[in-house]
Design an enzyme around this catalytic site. Structure first.
Site, PDB file in Angstrom:
ATOM      1  N   GLU A 500      -3.473   9.434   4.253  1.00 40.37           N
ATOM      2  CA  GLU A 500      -3.939  10.022   3.092  1.00 40.37           C
ATOM      3  C   GLU A 500      -5.444   9.600   2.532  1.00 40.37           C
ATOM      4  O   GLU A 500      -5.909   8.622   2.715  1.00 40.37           O
ATOM      5  CB  GLU A 500      -2.917   9.339   1.982  1.00 40.37           C
ATOM      6  CG  GLU A 500      -1.533   9.934   2.328  1.00 40.37           C
ATOM      7  CD  GLU A 500      -0.445   9.026   1.623  1.00 40.37           C
ATOM      8  OE1 GLU A 500      -0.928   8.123   0.846  1.00 40.37           O
ATOM      9  OE2 GLU A 500       0.484   9.078   1.987  1.00 40.37           O
ATOM     10  N   GLU A 531       4.364  10.114   4.382  1.00 39.49           N
ATOM     11  CA  GLU A 531       4.333   8.656   5.191  1.00 39.49           C
ATOM     12  C   GLU A 531       5.115   8.843   6.634  1.00 39.49           C
ATOM     13  O   GLU A 531       4.865   8.390   7.549  1.00 39.49           O
ATOM     14  CB  GLU A 531       4.461   7.456   4.589  1.00 39.49           C
ATOM     15  CG  GLU A 531       3.466   6.893   3.556  1.00 39.49           C
ATOM     16  CD  GLU A 531       3.585   7.687   2.323  1.00 39.49           C
ATOM     17  OE1 GLU A 531       2.699   7.474   1.696  1.00 39.49           O
ATOM     18  OE2 GLU A 531       4.615   8.191   2.048  1.00 39.49           O
ATOM     19  N   ASP A 556       3.769  -1.002   0.784  1.00 37.02           N
ATOM     20  CA  ASP A 556       4.988  -0.649   0.206  1.00 37.02           C
ATOM     21  C   ASP A 556       5.491   0.836   0.763  1.00 37.02           C
ATOM     22  O   ASP A 556       6.538   0.746   0.468  1.00 37.02           O
ATOM     23  CB  ASP A 556       4.612  -0.614  -1.398  1.00 37.02           C
ATOM     24  CG  ASP A 556       3.930  -1.934  -1.874  1.00 37.02           C
ATOM     25  OD1 ASP A 556       4.387  -2.508  -2.575  1.00 37.02           O
ATOM     26  OD2 ASP A 556       2.672  -1.952  -1.533  1.00 37.02           O
ATOM     27  N   HIS A 598       3.144  -1.450  -5.263  1.00 42.54           N
ATOM     28  CA  HIS A 598       1.829  -1.232  -4.644  1.00 42.54           C
ATOM     29  C   HIS A 598       1.427  -2.582  -4.160  1.00 42.54           C
ATOM     30  O   HIS A 598       0.080  -2.705  -3.582  1.00 42.54           O
ATOM     31  CB  HIS A 598       0.906  -0.738  -5.391  1.00 42.54           C
ATOM     32  CG  HIS A 598       0.891   0.809  -5.475  1.00 42.54           C
ATOM     33  ND1 HIS A 598       1.905   1.446  -5.786  1.00 42.54           N
ATOM     34  CD2 HIS A 598       0.171   1.899  -5.158  1.00 42.54           C
ATOM     35  CE1 HIS A 598       1.760   2.850  -5.860  1.00 42.54           C
ATOM     36  NE2 HIS A 598       0.559   3.125  -5.324  1.00 42.54           N
TER      37      HIS A 598
END
Length: 822
Positions: A500, A531, A556, A598
């Site tokens: 990303e 992901e 995460d 996160h």
């Protein structure tokens, strides 16, 4: 996102409607007689032969599972046997036009696909090529079994080799295609273009896309088929694989001969059931899988449903879809309608469907129907068909007897060689480049703006007087990562990186700044926010022989790629019998400041999984050296990086970070501060808080702490830690992972065993609290702080004169927290 693409509000806000094209459904209506001009007699007969091979092979497995014998020969097979009896025409039609340059991936119901693709490859290979494959595979050990006493042709020998190698693998024999480590649900044979099947439903959905990416980027011939079941259309890897395969950038942003879609066909083997659920009308909402293509892209993925009970219909579809792939218009979605007569497995009584339904489909049996067409067209007579069936039964019976003979086909001897499987876990090779050739770059490395800028930076954090240089002048940890990665891009033409915001943004944390200018789109690009697809496609890319650096922006998000990280990436080297390599360096950043979803340290999760190497450097020198080592290897590495120290300078290595290439061996912890009274072993950025604590210990209490940076979790050499404990007699193991269930406990337990005679107190674990990660303003209450080290030493290891604890590390508090679950 790319600045060259202008999003015009005038166009975006226009009123319009989407127009969808009709999706063909079972349009093929020819017979064998109609197709005589398009097929030779031998080809038409081979189609029948290959279907019979699959039917008899699986009938044999079914009899073994349900009756314990085949043709009067007893055998107990406790392992799985997910059968595809009834689906033979779909498999043979899929494989008929494919060459060894075309790869197939499958599901766990893939015996038929393996055999169909293997038989197709054998037919197309020249005898010399076929003999070379059989002679060289595992040094001829599989061939030796079937060759003994055989006097037929190379093609006949090849068919025996295929059937035996597959069956020996299913029965866990060392002479199987993967030394018995893959088994029924993972069997494959790459020299014939048969790539891994998958025990996880839909597991091949994104991996196959990675194989197609490998072919495209490295200009390799052939297409890739992802064989997936209809029920897998609900699975994340399939959806994410489709979105990755359909990225517009392939046509809009990639340039030159790279422009155009991926060479991949999503082949939905629609047997209309997912275990005990009926996909149409019960567990799915699309009616027929081909409908899905309309929602993916403007081409509707060239979606089509074909009659998988007619092998000629499937062959016709593949001939047409190959043209689509050759025109670079992929991906393609092909739904092949079929039916399985047996249950999900032999233990499944099929109570969820009626006897009448099964019998109705059996009355349309593809082998019977196609055989009758051959007779009606005058291609063969009934006696010819009987002779084919008899010959197939004879060969399969012979191969069955060979595969269960413990002398001829032994199991892997783990009693005599107890470490055999362990030796399969990693390849541990050192390879400069996975493929030959000149790397594709935009300019010489020395002309890169970032490379030139780094030459002006201070490679050690302090000047000659011990004063720190400004952050602007310091060579930082992110720079060490960049130097290692850019160097490998100029060495290995197969290397690609994506994730990303990897390209035009320079990476989320500026590690890739400068790579955008250096590399064409096909070597560095942005992926969808998916992901599972990021990691899954990397696995497929590496399986085929390339090196890849996928990035997961936050630790995460490992949960979003859980199957790929835990079930796929670590296992294929060993399950392949070391046929496959897995040169994947997966970058994962460990966050802070961004709260509960996160800012978690999940190093312990991946360290728990056998087959992964796990690295976590926290200095620029270590980051560059360990990344170099990871990128030189052929094993999967999870490479953790801490967001809180991307900008830190090198404080430990004399002379700073070298400009040239160097490697740091994986598994070697490093003493960052010498001491004699207590050892502190840290994972990750906790190192710097441990160093602060060591300074306070010395200044306030006269104690000398030895601080060791683990640097890697797997592998890990305990010897330097034991040597330290011999001096100090006490140890704290610390990191930012929550303490409960963490790898910190594993380290502490092993140290307790290995250094028991030298310890004056049990090893102490100091991790983060067993809470959600709070907001930045509250993080000091969550992550280990310098004063926590002092407090826990006072409470657990060595009373400190005059010390008053700020935090409670007493036994009573430990018990109370455990009772509370926090």
């Amino acid at each position: 996102m790319p600045k060259i693409q202008f999003l015009d509000p005038k166009e975006s806000r226009k009123a319009s409607s989407l127009k969808l094209k009709p999706i063909p459904v079972n349009q093929y209506n020819k017979t064998v007689k109609d197709e005589l001009k398009n097929f030779s007699k031998d080809e038409l007969v081979r189609i029948y032969h290959d279907m019979v091979v699959i039917r008899e092979f699986e009938t044999m497995l079914n009899l073994i599972k349900t009756t314990g014998e085949y043709n009067g020969v007893a055998y107990n097979h406790p392992g799985p046997a997910h059968l595809s009896i009834g689906q033979e025409a779909a498999a043979v039609g899929m494989a008929f036009t494919l060459t060894v340059d075309d790869f197939i991936f499958g599901s766990h119901r893939s015996h038929g696909e393996i055999l169909a693709k293997g038989l197709s490859a054998i037919d197309k290979l020249a005898d010399k090529e076929l003999n070379h494959i059989m002679d060289t595979f595992f040094n001829g050990s599989t061939l030796e079994v079937v060759k003994k006493g055989f006097k037929g042709s190379a093609k006949e020998l090849g068919r025996r080799f295929l059937i035996y190698g597959t069956l020996a693998e299913i029965f866990a024999r060392e002479t199987g295609f993967n030394k018995g480590l893959g088994g029924s649900m993972h069997a494959f044979f790459t020299p014939f273009g048969v790539y891994p099947n998958n025990a996880i439903v839909g597991g091949s959905g994104d991996i196959a896309v990675g194989a197609a990416l490998f072919k495209k980027v490295n200009r390799k011939p052939g297409l890739v088929v992802a064989n997936i079941g209809d029920a897998s259309m609900a699975c994340g890897p399939v959806w994410e694989g489709i979105t990755f395969a359909a990225m517009d950038q392939f046509a809009q942003l990639w340039e030159g001969d790279m422009k155009g879609g991926l060479p991949v066909i999503f082949n939905v083997m629609n047997n209309q059931y997912g275990m005990g659920g009926q996909t149409c009308g019960e567990t799915m909402g699309y009616g027929m899988a081909a409908r899905v293509g309309a929602g993916v892209n403007e081409d509707q993925m060239h979606a089509e449903r074909v009659d998988g009970y007619n092998p000629l219909a499937v062959i016709d579809a593949y001939r047409r879809k190959r043209k689509v792939i050759e025109d670079k218009k992929g991906p393609v979605l092909l739904e092949v309608l079929t039916y399985r007569y047996s249950g999900h497995s032999p233990s499944d009584a099929s109570s969820y469907r009626s006897k009448e339904e099964v019998e109705a489909w059996q009355s349309h049996d593809s082998i019977v129907g196609y055989g009758q067409q051959l007779v009606d067209a005058g291609v063969v007579g009934e006696k010819d068909l009987d002779a084919i069936s008899e010959e197939v039964r004879s060969v399969i019976f012979d191969m069955f007897k060979l595969s269960i003979d413990p002398e001829i086909s032994p199991l892997m001897d783990v009693e005599k060689h107890p470490e055999l499987i362990g030796e399969m876990m990693f390849s541990n090779e050192s390879v400069d480049a996975m493929l030959p050739g000149k790397p594709e770059v935009n300019h010489p490395m020395e002309e890169n703006p970032r490379v030139k800028q780094l030459k002006t930076k201070e490679r050690f954090a302090f000047d000659k007087d011990g004063k720190p240089f400004s952050k602007m002048k310091q060579y930082q940890l992110r720079d060490g990562l960049f130097e290692a990665i850019v160097d490998r891009f100029y060495k290995d033409p197969s290397l690609i990186a994506y994730g990303e915001e990897n390209r035009d943004w320079g990476g989320a944390f500026a590690v890739y700044r400068g790579l955008t200018e250096a590399l064409p789109y096909n070597r560095l690009f942005n992926s969808p926010i998916a992901e599972a697809a990021i990691v899954g496609t990397a696995i497929g890319y590496a399986m085929c022989g390339g090196r890849v650096v996928p990035e997961i922006m936050y630790c995460d998000f490992l949960g979003r790629s859980g199957d790929e990280v835990f079930n796929q990436l670590p296992k294929w080297q060993a399950m392949s019998g070391n046929v496959l390599k897995m040169p994947v360096v997966m970058r994962v950043s460990v966050g802070s400041k961004y709260g509960a979803q996160h800012s978690q340290d999940w190093t312990s999760l991946v360290a728990h999984i056998p087959g992964l190497k796990v690295v976590f450097p926290v200095t620029p020198y270590d980051a560059k050296g360990l990344m170099n080592t990871a990128l030189q290897g052929t094993d999967p590495v999870i490479f953790f990086e801490s967001q809180r120290i991307y900008d830190i300078g090198e404080q430990f290595h004399d002379g700073g970070v070298p400009e040239g290439y160097y490697e740091i061996p994986l598994g070697e912890p490093d003493v960052k501060r010498a001491g004699k009274d207590v050892t502190i072993l840290t994972i990750g950025a906790t190192l710097y808080r441990a160093l602060d604590a060591a300074k306070d210990l010395e200044e306030k209490y006269g104690l000398s702490a030895e601080v060791i940076d683990a640097r890697t979790l797997v592998p890990f050499n305990y010897e330097p830690v034991i040597e330290s404990v011999k001096k100090t007699g006490r140890i704290i193991v610390s990191g930012d992972a929550t303490a409960r269930g963490s790898f910190l406990n594993d380290l502490a337990r092993n140290i307790g065993e290995l250094a028991f005679d030298y310890l004056d107190a049990p090893p102490v674990v100091l991790g983060s609290r067993n809470w959600i990660t709070p907001a930045y303003e509250l993080e000091e209450a969550f992550f280990p702080q310098a004063d926590w080290f002092i407090d826990i030493i006072h409470e657990k290891l060595l009373p400190l004169a005059g010390h008053t604890c700020k935090s409670n590390f007493s036994d009573a508090e430990q018990i109370r927290r455990s009772k509370w679950g926090v």
